[in-house]
Design a protein around this motif. Structure first.
Motif, PDB file in Angstrom:
ATOM      1  N   GLU A  24       0.877  -1.279  -0.049  1.00  0.00           N
ATOM      2  CA  GLU A  24      -0.095  -0.047  -0.053  1.00  0.00           C
ATOM      3  C   GLU A  24       1.040   1.463  -0.038  1.00  0.00           C
ATOM      4  O   GLU A  24       0.583   2.163  -0.812  1.00  0.00           O
ATOM      5  CB  GLU A  24      -1.010  -0.006   1.398  1.00  0.00           C
ATOM      6  N   GLU A  25       1.974   1.108   0.813  1.00  0.00           N
ATOM      7  CA  GLU A  25       2.889   2.414   0.798  1.00  0.00           C
ATOM      8  C   GLU A  25       3.369   2.778  -0.365  1.00  0.00           C
ATOM      9  O   GLU A  25       3.353   3.839  -1.061  1.00  0.00           O
ATOM     10  CB  GLU A  25       4.049   2.357   1.848  1.00  0.00           C
TER      11      GLU A  25
ATOM     12  N   GLU B 213       0.884   4.114  -2.716  1.00  0.00           N
ATOM     13  CA  GLU B 213       0.408   5.665  -2.615  1.00  0.00           C
ATOM     14  C   GLU B 213       1.580   6.417  -2.944  1.00  0.00           C
ATOM     15  O   GLU B 213       1.113   7.504  -3.488  1.00  0.00           O
ATOM     16  CB  GLU B 213       0.211   5.622  -0.906  1.00  0.00           C
TER      17      GLU B 213
ATOM     18  N   GLN C  12       1.167   9.486  -5.806  1.00  0.00           N
ATOM     19  CA  GLN C  12       1.321  10.763  -5.333  1.00  0.00           C
ATOM     20  C   GLN C  12       2.235  11.261  -6.869  1.00  0.00           C
ATOM     21  O   GLN C  12       2.108  12.413  -7.452  1.00  0.00           O
ATOM     22  CB  GLN C  12       2.110  11.067  -4.327  1.00  0.00           C
TER      23      GLN C  12
ATOM     24  N   LEU D 231      -6.069   5.266  -7.410  1.00  0.00           N
ATOM     25  CA  LEU D 231      -5.925   5.898  -6.019  1.00  0.00           C
ATOM     26  C   LEU D 231      -5.608   7.381  -6.220  1.00  0.00           C
ATOM     27  O   LEU D 231      -6.018   8.240  -5.578  1.00  0.00           O
ATOM     28  CB  LEU D 231      -4.415   5.408  -5.341  1.00  0.00           C
TER      29      LEU D 231
END
Length: 312
Positions: free
Chosen positions: A74-75, A78, A82, A117
């Motif tokens: 997940e990190e 993300e 970004q 995301l």
């Protein structure tokens, strides 16, 4: 979108009846427009829409059912999301057209997930012509060649190429640009118990640790060394040394067992001779042959033994 402008064409250029979100209906042509005048957008048959890059709505792309990668951090997703928000998606994903303005992902699931995301509506996609039979091998090979797959995922990909695509290990090696020994060693990882495979997936141990642990045949000993390695932070060399010590112990145990078996055999023969001659008899084996020692205690005892030998 900026990326769409850079690419020059969205789906509207290839699907004349495709109305994209927020796009107004095209105004009717003027009556005096030349009858033979062509549209600025050229229609291309769906089956010929290959080897091109289009901006495709993420909702029109279905996941690849043959995706070998099962875990996405997940990190990491993300962070990529970004980056996509700030710079856009630099490398297009790869898809195939499956009809009804729908596409199936071939490779790039991490980029697709991160784009979702990031709230991206459309994603640049390279369209390839891949049939149902080839998509398994194509997807597996493309994903296997990525650097961010863990060793177990790679090994499972090799196994699927062998089982589902009927490849030999040599053919898999050729397809992915590895030597056959590498393929064999990777496949051996799948013989590890689940708890060691999980540790390898989670980066708790390295490939070197896993290869050393594979050489331990006894499951209980394997688990014992694994737990010690995790608890004490064993290096690969320390595990290899532990494996060597186990090998030495097993070898010595085997030798001791053989000695015990031989000793029992010679003791049985000694007992039979002792009963036969009514005196102490020792058998001493040597590398080639051996010797039998029969004891006597008096001259009369020696005469008795001589008479016994002569009567045989």
């Amino acid at each position: 979108m900026a990326s769409r402008k850079a690419l020059g064409r969205g789906l509207g250029a290839f699907f004349p009846d495709y109305k994209e979100e927020g796009e107004a209906e095209a105004p009717p042509k003027e009556k005096d427009q030349a009858e033979g005048e062509q549209s600025s957008s050229t229609y291309i048959e769906p089956e010929k829409r290959v080897n091109i890059v289009l901006d495709i709505p993420v909702g029109d792309i279905r996941p690849n059912p043959h995706q070998p990668r099962k875990e996405f951090k997940e990190e990491s997703l993300e962070e990529l999301a970004q980056s996509i928000k700030k710079h856009g998606l630099i490398q297009p994903i790869t898809v195939r057209y499956i009809g009804d303005k729908r596409f199936e992902l071939i490779s790039g699931e991490r980029r697709l997930r991160a784009s979702k995301l990031a709230g991206i509506d459309e994603i640049p996609s390279y369209i390839r012509e891949v049939n149902d039979e080839d998509i398994i091998s194509y997807a597996l090979i493309e994903n296997i060649q990525r650097e961010d797959l863990n060793p177990i995922e790679i090994a499972m990909g090799y196994e699927r190429l062998i089982e589902e695509c009927d490849y030999t290990q040599a053919e898999v090696a050729e397809k992915v640009g590895k030597n056959r020994t590498t393929i064999t060693n990777m496949l051996r990882l799948l013989n590890l118990p689940p708890f060691i495979q999980k540790a390898l997936r989670d980066d708790s141990i390295s490939m070197g640790h896993a290869r050393a642990l594979i050489n331990i045949e006894d499951p209980e000993v394997q688990e014992e060394i694994f737990e010690k390695a995790i608890e004490n932070g064993y290096s690969v060399r320390q595990i290899e040394e532990a494996v060597r010590q186990i090998g030495k112990k097993k070898k010595q145990k085997s030798k001791d067992k053989k000695k015990d078996e031989n000793r029992a055999f010679y003791n049985e023969i000694s007992n039979r001779l002792r009963r036969k001659f009514s005196t102490k008899v020792n058998i001493k084996p040597k590398k080639d042959g051996g010797e039998i020692r029969i004891e006597y205690y008096t001259d009369e005892d020696l005469d008795r033994l001589l008479e016994l030998f002569e009567s045989m």
